[in-house]
Write a protein that holds these residues in place. Sequence first.
Motif, short mmCIF file in Angstrom:
data_model
loop_
_atom_site.label_atom_id
_atom_site.label_comp_id
_atom_site.label_asym_id
_atom_site.label_seq_id
_atom_site.Cartn_x
_atom_site.Cartn_y
_atom_site.Cartn_z
N SER A 131 0.79 -1.06 0.02
CA SER A 131 -0.06 -0.06 -0.12
C SER A 131 0.80 1.21 0.06
CB SER A 131 -0.89 -0.10 1.31
OG SER A 131 -1.95 -1.08 1.26
N VAL A 132 1.91 0.94 0.61
CA VAL A 132 3.02 2.43 0.90
C VAL A 132 3.64 2.53 -0.53
CG1 VAL A 132 5.09 3.08 1.53
CG2 VAL A 132 3.47 2.22 3.31
N ASP A 133 3.82 1.47 -1.17
CA ASP A 133 4.50 1.64 -2.79
C ASP A 133 3.42 2.23 -3.66
OD1 ASP A 133 6.81 0.79 -1.88
OD2 ASP A 133 6.39 -1.28 -2.58
N GLY A 191 1.03 10.55 6.77
CA GLY A 191 -0.25 10.45 6.18
C GLY A 191 -0.35 9.29 5.27
N VAL A 192 0.63 8.98 4.34
CA VAL A 192 0.48 7.66 3.77
C VAL A 192 0.79 6.40 4.54
CG1 VAL A 192 2.21 6.39 2.35
CG2 VAL A 192 1.83 8.74 1.80
N THR A 193 1.54 6.58 5.88
CA THR A 193 1.73 5.54 6.79
C THR A 193 -0.02 5.15 7.26
OG1 THR A 193 3.76 6.05 7.69
CG2 THR A 193 2.31 5.04 9.14
N CYS A 194 -0.56 6.08 7.60
CA CYS A 194 -1.91 6.00 8.12
C CYS A 194 -2.74 5.23 7.20
CB CYS A 194 -2.52 7.35 8.65
SG CYS A 194 -1.65 7.97 10.06
N LEU A 195 -2.77 6.09 6.07
CA LEU A 195 -3.79 5.13 4.94
C LEU A 195 -3.24 3.64 4.56
CD1 LEU A 195 -3.96 8.02 2.15
CD2 LEU A 195 -5.80 7.30 3.74
N ALA A 196 -2.03 3.25 4.52
CA ALA A 196 -1.48 2.06 4.27
C ALA A 196 -1.91 1.25 5.62
CB ALA A 196 -0.09 2.16 4.00
N ALA A 197 -1.59 1.72 6.84
CA ALA A 197 -2.08 0.99 7.92
C ALA A 197 -3.40 0.54 8.14
CB ALA A 197 -1.26 1.78 9.17
N TYR A 198 -4.34 1.37 7.75
CA TYR A 198 -5.86 1.19 7.84
C TYR A 198 -5.96 0.22 6.67
CZ TYR A 198 -10.67 1.76 8.64
OH TYR A 198 -12.10 1.42 8.90
N ALA A 199 -5.71 -0.10 5.57
CA ALA A 199 -5.96 -1.01 4.72
C ALA A 199 -5.31 -2.34 5.10
CB ALA A 199 -5.40 -0.47 3.39
N GLN A 254 -1.26 2.55 15.87
CA GLN A 254 0.12 1.92 16.07
C GLN A 254 1.06 2.45 15.03
OE1 GLN A 254 0.24 -2.16 16.27
NE2 GLN A 254 -1.18 -2.36 17.98
N TRP A 255 0.89 2.18 13.74
CA TRP A 255 1.88 2.59 12.72
C TRP A 255 1.98 4.29 12.73
CZ3 TRP A 255 5.01 -0.32 9.95
CH2 TRP A 255 4.82 -1.58 9.77
N PHE A 256 1.12 5.01 13.07
CA PHE A 256 1.25 6.27 13.25
C PHE A 256 2.18 6.63 14.30
CE2 PHE A 256 0.12 10.43 15.15
CZ PHE A 256 0.28 11.29 14.08
N LEU A 257 1.93 6.24 15.33
CA LEU A 257 2.94 6.46 16.57
C LEU A 257 4.25 5.94 16.57
CD1 LEU A 257 0.43 5.58 19.69
CD2 LEU A 257 1.27 7.87 18.69
N TYR A 258 4.16 4.55 15.86
CA TYR A 258 5.46 3.92 15.44
C TYR A 258 6.27 4.93 14.70
CZ TYR A 258 8.99 0.34 13.89
OH TYR A 258 9.92 -0.50 13.51
N ASP A 259 5.69 5.31 13.60
CA ASP A 259 6.57 5.95 12.62
C ASP A 259 6.91 7.47 13.12
OD1 ASP A 259 6.89 4.09 10.72
OD2 ASP A 259 5.59 5.00 9.27
N THR A 260 5.92 7.99 14.00
CA THR A 260 6.16 9.30 14.53
C THR A 260 7.56 9.30 15.49
OG1 THR A 260 3.90 10.01 14.70
CG2 THR A 260 5.32 11.21 16.14
N ILE A 261 7.57 8.26 16.26
CA ILE A 261 8.78 7.92 17.14
C ILE A 261 10.09 7.89 16.38
CG2 ILE A 261 10.07 6.39 18.76
CD1 ILE A 261 7.05 5.68 19.89
N LYS A 262 9.99 7.11 15.30
CA LYS A 262 11.15 6.91 14.26
C LYS A 262 11.58 8.26 13.69
CE LYS A 262 11.49 3.33 11.51
NZ LYS A 262 10.76 2.29 10.50
N VAL A 263 10.72 9.17 13.34
CA VAL A 263 11.03 10.38 12.73
C VAL A 263 11.52 11.12 13.75
CG1 VAL A 263 9.84 12.54 11.62
CG2 VAL A 263 9.06 10.33 10.84
N LEU A 264 10.91 11.10 15.09
CA LEU A 264 11.62 12.04 15.93
C LEU A 264 12.97 11.65 16.49
CD1 LEU A 264 8.45 12.80 18.17
CD2 LEU A 264 9.38 14.30 16.75
#
Length: 306
Positions: free
Chosen positions: A189-191, A212-220, A278-288
């Motif tokens: 989905s990310v791709d 935003g892409v992370t959230c869309l792909a995660a919901y799917a 989960q994915w949003f928090l996970y990627d936010t932590i990675k970005v920070l």
Amino acid sequence: MKGKEIGASKSYYYYYGICFGGGMLSSGVTHLAITPLDVLKVNMQVNPNKYNNNGILSGLSTIWKEEGFYGLWRGWSAKLCGYGIQGGFKYGLYEYFKNHLYATDLLSRNSIFFLSGLSAQLLADVTLAPFEAVKIRVQIQPNFAKGLADGFPLVYRNEGLAGFYRGLIPLWSRNLPFSMVMFSTFEHSVDLIYKNIMHKRKENCSTAQQLGVTCLAAYAAGAVGTVISNPADNVMTSLYKKKAESAMQAIKNIGFINLFTRSLPIRIALLGPVVTLQWFLYDTIKVLSGLPTSGGLARDQEEVKL
């Protein structure tokens, strides 16, 4: 040369340390937040005639009237600790397997995603099983225990170590297909979103766009994985409730159609937002922490600099 090796080692442990910590925090917090819905889901599975007829709000209201505020939060400590530890291993090991153990040109991208998700979940569920055993008993047996502190010794005293792993095989049956499909669906989905919707490479998108892409792909990913794993979830709950002595007996008691439909709406309501958050928090932590958002292989994009 030795200095470079030490520096690489620090980067290696930093990256996977962040992945483990991010997975643990994001999974623990999100599963804690939806404890009332999880309590309702388990009760829908063990008492379908009472809870499956009038919808989610009616079911929550019934539990509130009969057991009060505490009834909606039964098993919260087991969810927080169990799914937190499981999430750390699941996300951390997935990143490791994807970028190292299975990172070979002999495997297709899809094979790498499937094998990484399978291997990570296989090991992560071994850490989750004891917590899940206590959680389900607390949720469906009001007089059993209040939480982890008294639930763990009670299970051990009554059933020994085997009691903690009574549902491990059904847990694997539920979580392994879910994890394989979830991670693979997320990656594809990310791709798809970057190529066909954003029309940009990830590196050329802003942080907000990437999340935003992370959230869309995660919901799917969460929605697809939920449908795949629903039959095993019903079987696992039936075994913990001791309504059946084996998986085959549980399947026979529940019925083939009910395996797929019973508690499915509540599980979609649970897991869709949970996986997304989960994915949003996970990627936010990675970005920070100075790391890139999830998606893709290190062999294709130099995202993991060791």
